[in-house]
Motif scaffolding. Structure first.
Motif, short mmCIF file in Angstrom:
data_model
loop_
_atom_site.label_atom_id
_atom_site.label_comp_id
_atom_site.label_asym_id
_atom_site.label_seq_id
_atom_site.Cartn_x
_atom_site.Cartn_y
_atom_site.Cartn_z
N ALA A 205 0.80 -1.24 -0.04
CA ALA A 205 0.08 -0.10 0.02
C ALA A 205 0.83 1.23 0.01
N PRO A 206 1.58 1.46 -1.14
CA PRO A 206 2.40 2.43 -1.16
C PRO A 206 1.56 4.04 -0.83
N TYR A 207 0.45 4.17 -1.04
CA TYR A 207 -0.34 5.31 -1.16
C TYR A 207 -0.61 5.63 0.49
N LEU A 208 -0.43 4.57 1.49
CA LEU A 208 -0.57 5.01 2.93
C LEU A 208 0.77 5.60 3.27
N ARG A 209 0.81 6.26 4.20
CA ARG A 209 2.06 6.77 4.86
C ARG A 209 2.36 5.82 5.91
N THR A 210 3.55 5.13 5.75
CA THR A 210 3.77 4.06 6.96
C THR A 210 5.31 4.67 7.35
N VAL A 211 5.36 4.60 8.68
CA VAL A 211 6.86 5.21 9.15
C VAL A 211 7.15 4.02 10.31
N CYS A 212 8.43 3.68 9.92
CA CYS A 212 9.11 2.59 10.85
C CYS A 212 10.05 3.25 11.97
N VAL A 213 9.90 3.08 13.16
CA VAL A 213 10.82 3.74 14.22
C VAL A 213 11.39 2.51 15.03
N TYR A 214 12.59 2.60 15.27
CA TYR A 214 13.53 1.79 15.99
C TYR A 214 14.62 2.51 16.45
N GLY A 215 15.30 1.97 17.41
CA GLY A 215 16.75 2.56 17.97
C GLY A 215 17.86 2.35 17.04
N GLY A 216 18.67 3.09 17.43
CA GLY A 216 19.95 2.97 16.72
C GLY A 216 20.16 4.06 15.61
N VAL A 217 19.11 4.56 15.30
CA VAL A 217 19.22 5.68 14.02
C VAL A 217 18.67 6.88 14.63
N SER A 218 18.75 8.05 13.65
CA SER A 218 18.53 9.40 14.03
C SER A 218 16.93 9.38 14.66
N TYR A 219 16.99 9.93 15.77
CA TYR A 219 15.72 10.31 16.42
C TYR A 219 14.92 11.27 15.53
N THR A 220 15.61 12.33 15.19
CA THR A 220 15.09 13.61 14.58
C THR A 220 14.42 13.22 13.39
N LEU A 221 15.04 12.27 12.56
CA LEU A 221 14.64 11.90 11.25
C LEU A 221 13.05 11.26 11.49
N GLN A 222 12.95 10.29 12.38
CA GLN A 222 11.75 9.64 12.74
C GLN A 222 10.65 10.72 13.23
N LYS A 223 11.41 11.57 13.88
CA LYS A 223 10.26 12.70 14.65
C LYS A 223 9.45 13.48 13.56
N ASN A 224 10.49 14.11 12.33
CA ASN A 224 10.01 14.65 11.32
C ASN A 224 9.16 13.76 10.71
N GLN A 225 9.43 12.72 10.54
CA GLN A 225 8.32 11.66 9.49
C GLN A 225 6.92 11.57 10.19
N LEU A 226 7.07 11.34 11.50
CA LEU A 226 5.85 11.39 12.37
C LEU A 226 5.18 12.40 12.51
N THR A 227 5.55 13.67 12.52
CA THR A 227 5.01 14.91 12.64
C THR A 227 4.30 15.35 11.35
N ARG A 228 4.89 14.81 10.25
CA ARG A 228 4.14 15.24 8.94
C ARG A 228 3.13 14.55 8.71
N GLY A 229 2.54 13.62 9.62
CA GLY A 229 1.17 12.63 9.43
C GLY A 229 1.48 11.45 8.93
N VAL A 230 0.76 10.44 9.46
CA VAL A 230 1.11 9.25 9.08
C VAL A 230 0.04 8.22 9.47
N ASP A 231 -0.20 6.98 8.70
CA ASP A 231 -1.32 6.19 8.76
C ASP A 231 -0.91 5.01 9.53
N ILE A 232 0.47 4.31 9.47
CA ILE A 232 0.47 3.11 9.94
C ILE A 232 2.15 3.49 10.65
N VAL A 233 2.10 2.85 12.03
CA VAL A 233 3.52 3.19 12.43
C VAL A 233 3.91 1.87 13.02
#
Ligand SMILES: Nc1ncnc2c1ncn2[C@@H]1O[C@H](COP(=O)(O)OP(=O)(O)OP(=O)(O)O)[C@@H](O)[C@H]1O
Length: 753
Positions: A205-233
């Motif tokens: 479902a490329p038309y849905l916004r799916t964001v993946c979050v996990y440790g060990g990588v940039s927190y800020t990047l994940q934060k930005n992705q989430l604040t832009r709006g998301v359907d599936i985390v």
């Protein structure tokens, strides 16, 4: 409250053809869970039916208990109601009756068109059984506990119904706001698994916004992705909590929760984090939990956080816990030789395809990978490797940039790497579940695969227990022979050649032509040998100790041979000293064959000596051949080596053990005098741990020049006792005439043959 088990057995009678039972039988007896026991074809009917609303109403009318009435009402089994069938159902019935379609077309499920298209573009045209079983109850909003074998498509089992619901919701309400809050939350125990679930959902479902979050990588990047709006985390519990606590991730609109590999959450210590997250979710939601096993904590979770869950268990008490299509092998090894045979196993069993080798420790993963790299491209994957590098490694492996991944168990759970041909358990897994999950990295999505278990003698019983626990059978194998390795290497080189670019071929053609004119096919053969890594001829390997430079031969005596008496190590030694004394002087390990009807033994000789021996004419009644697979060896004493060798410690602690139950343990030719001689010094006595004779050994070795292979080595100089001392100790029957009192080489009847 007592659990309700839905009986569907009476439905079987109504099925047009004999149904395939999915054989779920385990049942969780808490919080009113219900177990559906669905025959495959019945599941087809439910899922294929456009009357799913009927199912839904029947289900709700029955207070969430699915009964036989629901299925009968589908009019699938009742000829009187056939008029009510829709045409697709009728077609489906015909398929069932004719034994045709065994899977369900994605295009006929009433899924949103764009979802159907993306699935079909990915080659997903029919649902797998777990997906069929989950679809209708999930679409009805049921909480679900799911269990299916590895690689059978659990991710899409929960993803398809969720994507359908979210997509339809979006189609009704086209206002998809920026900054919208997630409606779906998927918890996964590892970063790799989380990424994989994200990929599966994004690709479907490329038309849905799916964001993946996990440790060990940039927190800020994940934060930005989430604040832009998301359907599936999708995420691992630790990072999810951080994001929730810092108010970046708001869970107030979550309608769907999935706990993937729930038992693994427990194994990696995420219990508390998972519960903290679940407490923050809106109570009005649908929850699905997938777990290979149901430890107490997972049971507690489902009691506390799932509402009247429906258990869909496609594994149940089935004996075989592994997906079909995975062929299992077991190979006895020793700690010193296992690394040296690894490359050959990969060459012969993976045939150039992808292999994952599982080690217990990070250090082993590094070392094994390093050791292999000289011959086969390989990389290590474990927890000490940075997240960034782990992803690069996994991607490189997926894309075929290297073919062997050496991993600790961090990679065993859930990782979906398409087309892994071979899994090698370099060490025994800690438990049967880990074995199933490691092995399940191959044979995925209905494909074929192989798994090889390496074990040592002391682990032999564990291997048997594993067979019982997992409900599987191993084929016991020996290390690949030189011919097999050469054959497989040649095949791989041919495959590699087909990938050479035309322009490169043109460039080399004049030289190739010149070479061919001068040397004919020899030139091509030389190039193939070099490309396979065999510029030097490969040396053979002992089937008993796996050491290179040794050849294992088999000696058998004809059943009608006039020579009587049992076959023993001494028989072999005696015989060799009479036909080729040099061979007797450098003999390696000797084992008697288990099959008493055969009267045979196997033994090791240095490669060149073995060749010489094979070229000699043998006396009638005795056959010596080179073998490529060990026969069954005597199980007691020496034959234990068939399953791996005792460690030195184990061996000396078993000092008093008799070998093979044969009277050799009384101290046979040369043995007694050699091992107990004072002039051999303490060294031998200590090394051997013997108090006399060969009785304490689990295997024999009577000399030779192997380094580090056997504890029982004695130099040729030392092992030539005076004939007097030998004869004094000689009590067994002569190999040739069967009488006792002399050695075969001194047999008075020797000239008779
Ligand atoms: N219906 C289908 N048709 C074809 N391929 C499918 C189908 N469903 C899933 N797959 C593919 O099968 C592979 C295995 O699926 P998935 O990773 O979901 O298995 P799993 O049951 O979760 O395995 P594990 O227990 O090992 O995590 C994936 O590559 C997936 O894309």
């Amino acid at each position: 409250m007592a659990a309700s088990i839905i009986g569907v057995s009476s439905l079987y009678h109504q099925l047009p053809t004999k149904p395939t039972t999915l054989s779920p039988s385990s049942f969780i007896s808490h919080n009113k869970p219900h177990l559906i026991s669905l025959p495959t074809k019945l599941t087809h009917h439910i899922a294929s039916s456009s009357s799913s609303s009927f199912v839904a109403s029947a289900v709700s009318a029955r207070n969430s208990v699915i009964t036989e009435d629901v299925f009968v009402g589908l009019s699938l089994f009742d000829d009187d109601n056939n008029n009510n069938k829709d045409s697709s159902l009728e077609e489906f019935d015909n398929d069932v009756i004719n034994g045709g379609v065994d899977e369900l077309a994605v295009s006929k499920l009433g899924l949103p068109q764009r979802l159907v298209e993306t699935l079909e573009n990915r080659g997903i045209t029919n649902l797998f059984p777990i997906q069929r079983a989950v679809l209708v109850p999930a679409l009805e909003g049921r909480d679900i506990i799911g269990r299916a074998k590895t690689g059978t498509g659990k991710t899409l089992a929960f993803a398809i119904p969720i994507i359908k619901r979210v997509t339809e919701e979006d189609e009704e309400n086209r206002n998809r706001l920026a900054g919208r809050l997630p409606r779906v939350l998927v918890l996964a125990p590892t970063r790799e698994l989380a990424k994989q679930v994200e990929t599966e959902i994004k690709e479907s479902a490329p038309y849905l916004r799916t964001v993946c979050v996990y440790g060990g990588v940039s927190y800020t990047l994940q934060k930005n992705q989430l604040t832009r709006g998301v359907d599936i985390v999708v995420g691992t519990p630790g990072r999810l909590i951080d994001l929730v606590n810092s108010n970046v991730l708001k869970l107030g609109e979550v309608q769907f929760l999935v706990l993937d590999e729930a038992d693994q959450m427990l194994a990696v210590g995420f219990e508390e984090d998972v519960e903290t997250i679940l407490e923050k979710l809106p109570p009005q939601r649908q929850s699905m939990l997938f777990s290979a096993t149901m430890p107490r904590w997972v049971q507690k979770l489902s009691r506390k956080y799932l509402k009247t869950p429906l258990t869909i268990d496609l594994v149940g008490d089935q004996d075989e816990k592994l997906a079909e299509g995975i062929k299992l092998y077991a190979i006895p090894t020793t700690s010193t030789t296992k690394r040296s045979i690894l490359g050959d196993l990969v060459t012969v069993y993976a045939k150039g395809g992808k292999t994952i080798i599982f080690t217990q420790t990070k250090r082993d993963a590094d070392e094994v990978s390093m050791a292999l790299t000289s011959s086969i491209a390989s990389e290590a994957l474990h927890g000490d490797i940075s997240q960034h590098q782990r992803e690069r490694t996994l991607n490189g492996f997926r894309q075929g940039k290297f073919t062997v991944l050496v991993a600790t168990d961090v990679a065993s759970r859930g990782l979906d790497i398409p087309n892994v041909d071979l899994v090698i358990h370099y060490e025994l897994p800690n438990d049967p579940e880990t074995f199933v999950h490691r092995s399940g990295r191959t044979g995925r999505a209905g494909k074929q695969g192989k798994a090889i278990l390496m074990y040592t003698n002391s682990q032999r019983r564990t291997v048997k227990t594993l067979e019982q626990d997992v409900g599987c059978k191993f084929e016991f194998i020996s290390p690949p022979g030189v011919d097999d390795v050469l054959g497989s290497s040649a095949e791989q080189v041919i495959a590699t050649l087909s990938g050479v670019h035309d322009e490169s071929i043109d460039f080399f053609t004049p030289t190739a032509q010149k070479l061919y004119d001068q040397q004919g096919t020899r030139a091509l053969a030389a190039a193939l040998a070099h490309m396979s890594g065999f510029s030097q001829p490969p040396s053979s390997r002992s089937l008993i100790t796996h050491e290179q430079g040794w050849t294992t031969l088999q000696m058998t005596r004809d059943s009608d041979s006039s020579i009587k008496g049992y076959m023993s190590a001494r028989t072999v030694t005696g015989f060799l000293s009479s036909v080729y004394a040099t061979a007797a002087g450098v003999l390696g390990k000797i084992h008697v064959m288990a099959d008493k009807k055969v009267q045979g033994a196997v033994f090791d000789l240095p490669e060149d000596i073995a060749k010489n021996l094979l070229s000699k004419e043998m006396p009638p009644g005795t056959t010596i051949t080179k073998i490529s697979k060990l026969p069954a060896l005597e199980d007691d004493g020496p034959a234990n080596d068939f399953y791996g060798r005792f460690s030195n410690r184990e061996r000396s602690s078993r000092g008093g053990r008799r070998d093979s139950g044969s009277s050799d343990s009384r101290g046979g030719w040369g043995g007694n005098s050699r091992f107990s001689l004072g002039d051999e010094g303490d060294n031998n006595v200590r090394r051997g741990g013997r108090s006399g004779g060969r009785g304490g050994s689990s295997s024999w070795s009577s000399g030779g020049s192997r380094s580090g292979g056997s504890d029982w080595l004695i130099s040729d100089r030392r092992r030539t006792p005076s004939s007097g001392s030998r004869d004094r100790n000689f009590t067994g029957p002569c190999f040739h005439c069967g009488r006792s009192g002399h050695r075969a080489s001194e047999c008075p009847k020797k000239q008779d043959y």
